[in-house]
Design an enzyme around this catalytic site. Sequence first.
Site, mmCIF file in Angstrom:
data_model
loop_
_atom_site.group_PDB
_atom_site.id
_atom_site.type_symbol
_atom_site.label_atom_id
_atom_site.label_comp_id
_atom_site.label_asym_id
_atom_site.label_seq_id
_atom_site.Cartn_x
_atom_site.Cartn_y
_atom_site.Cartn_z
ATOM 1 N N HIS A 163 40.978 27.560 41.776
ATOM 2 C CA HIS A 163 42.240 26.916 42.427
ATOM 3 C C HIS A 163 41.765 25.358 42.868
ATOM 4 C CE1 HIS A 163 43.635 31.077 41.992
ATOM 5 N NE2 HIS A 163 44.784 30.633 42.790
ATOM 6 N N HIS B 298 44.540 23.264 41.834
ATOM 7 C CA HIS B 298 45.645 22.604 42.553
ATOM 8 C C HIS B 298 45.407 20.872 42.384
ATOM 9 C CE1 HIS B 298 45.884 25.866 45.765
ATOM 10 N NE2 HIS B 298 46.593 26.500 44.792
ATOM 11 N N LYS C 196 50.053 34.769 52.827
ATOM 12 C CA LYS C 196 50.003 33.318 52.794
ATOM 13 C C LYS C 196 51.342 32.787 52.410
ATOM 14 C CE LYS C 196 46.215 31.318 51.022
ATOM 15 N NZ LYS C 196 44.843 31.319 49.931
ATOM 16 N N GLU D 290 45.830 34.987 36.951
ATOM 17 C CA GLU D 290 45.357 35.584 38.174
ATOM 18 C C GLU D 290 45.108 36.960 37.954
ATOM 19 O OE1 GLU D 290 45.118 34.076 41.068
ATOM 20 O OE2 GLU D 290 46.632 32.568 41.009
#
Length: 365
Positions: free
Chosen positions: A249, A253, A144, A186
């Site tokens: 996320h 985000h 990604k 993470e």
Amino acid sequence: MERCIINLGDRSYPIYIGPGLLNQPELLQRHVKGKKVLVVTNTKVAPLYLDRTIAALKHGRFNVEVESVILPDGEKYKDLPTLTQVFDKAIQTHMDRRCTFVALGGGVIGDMCGYAAASYLRGVNFIQIPTTLMAQVDSSVGGKTGVNHPLGKNMIGAFYQPQCVLVDTDTLNTLPDRELASGVAEVIKYGLIRDAKFFEWQEKNLEALLARDPATLAYAVKRSCENKAEVVSLDEREGGVRATLNLGHTFGHAIEAGIGYGGWLHGEAVAAGTVMSADMSLRMGWIDETLFNRALELLKRANLPVSPPDSMNIQTFKSIMAVDKKVADGLLRLILLKGSLGNCVFTGEYDPKALDQTLSAFCKS
């Protein structure tokens, strides 16, 4: 040295994990194509590792031309204007279709270099050398790539796989404590969504991980990469199961975009987002209080934030989440915990009232 494979058929590639790998030039050189190499790094990493990387690329190969471009450091520079500097350097130094781009740095550098490699001459080879825990366990693996837009994180990008990922765990010795903790967010994610034994290992070994015990760090990176490798091999382009890697996320985000990129580290925002996701799961009866409290406690022990900053209100969250990449046909889909430890779902079938209740619990109106 440990090695695991991202299994994508003829685009499969290895992840090498271990100390001192930058001092083993044969590892790097076996994945370089062509005679021109462009190393993309930043102002923080360049003084530490650029010379060593260039020496490894050139070792015993006098016909290889290595150039570098040093970008400003920070999430706020993960944008199109900064990306143009990579293209400028590539064109100025006559990088050709057989050249190799090398990403030397954290997640921002890896994402930007990968996207530059995907776009330059419609695609050239590239290699990831992640130097932060965040990048080593997550962003460097799986292809990604991209940059941020003022209206949303990672909204411009491509799926583009590297030739290899070279994880020299010695680079973590120079990583600030705050950035190490950011990467731990993470690591914790993998345990919550799919690897209960790994989560239990983290509960027992978190202090050793934060103290940078070499064996503990190496295992955390290896097990995280193995988890991500399995998921990416099943779902490269995030059509289903890969989306579960985004636990926390969507909320995270929104925090990053809402307060301005770079205000919080990515892992800090994800940590707070993970707690919000777990809270919403609890409100719907999908998990019990014991699991919620275990997740909350582990993130706290890692010195990570467990709630959004005061500046984030409900409307800011909703407006940013409305343009999240996981919105499909106008419906926001979320990754939520469901059942026992190590299980989650990627779904749009949740109670909107639970989302509203979670936002109300964590935000000012």
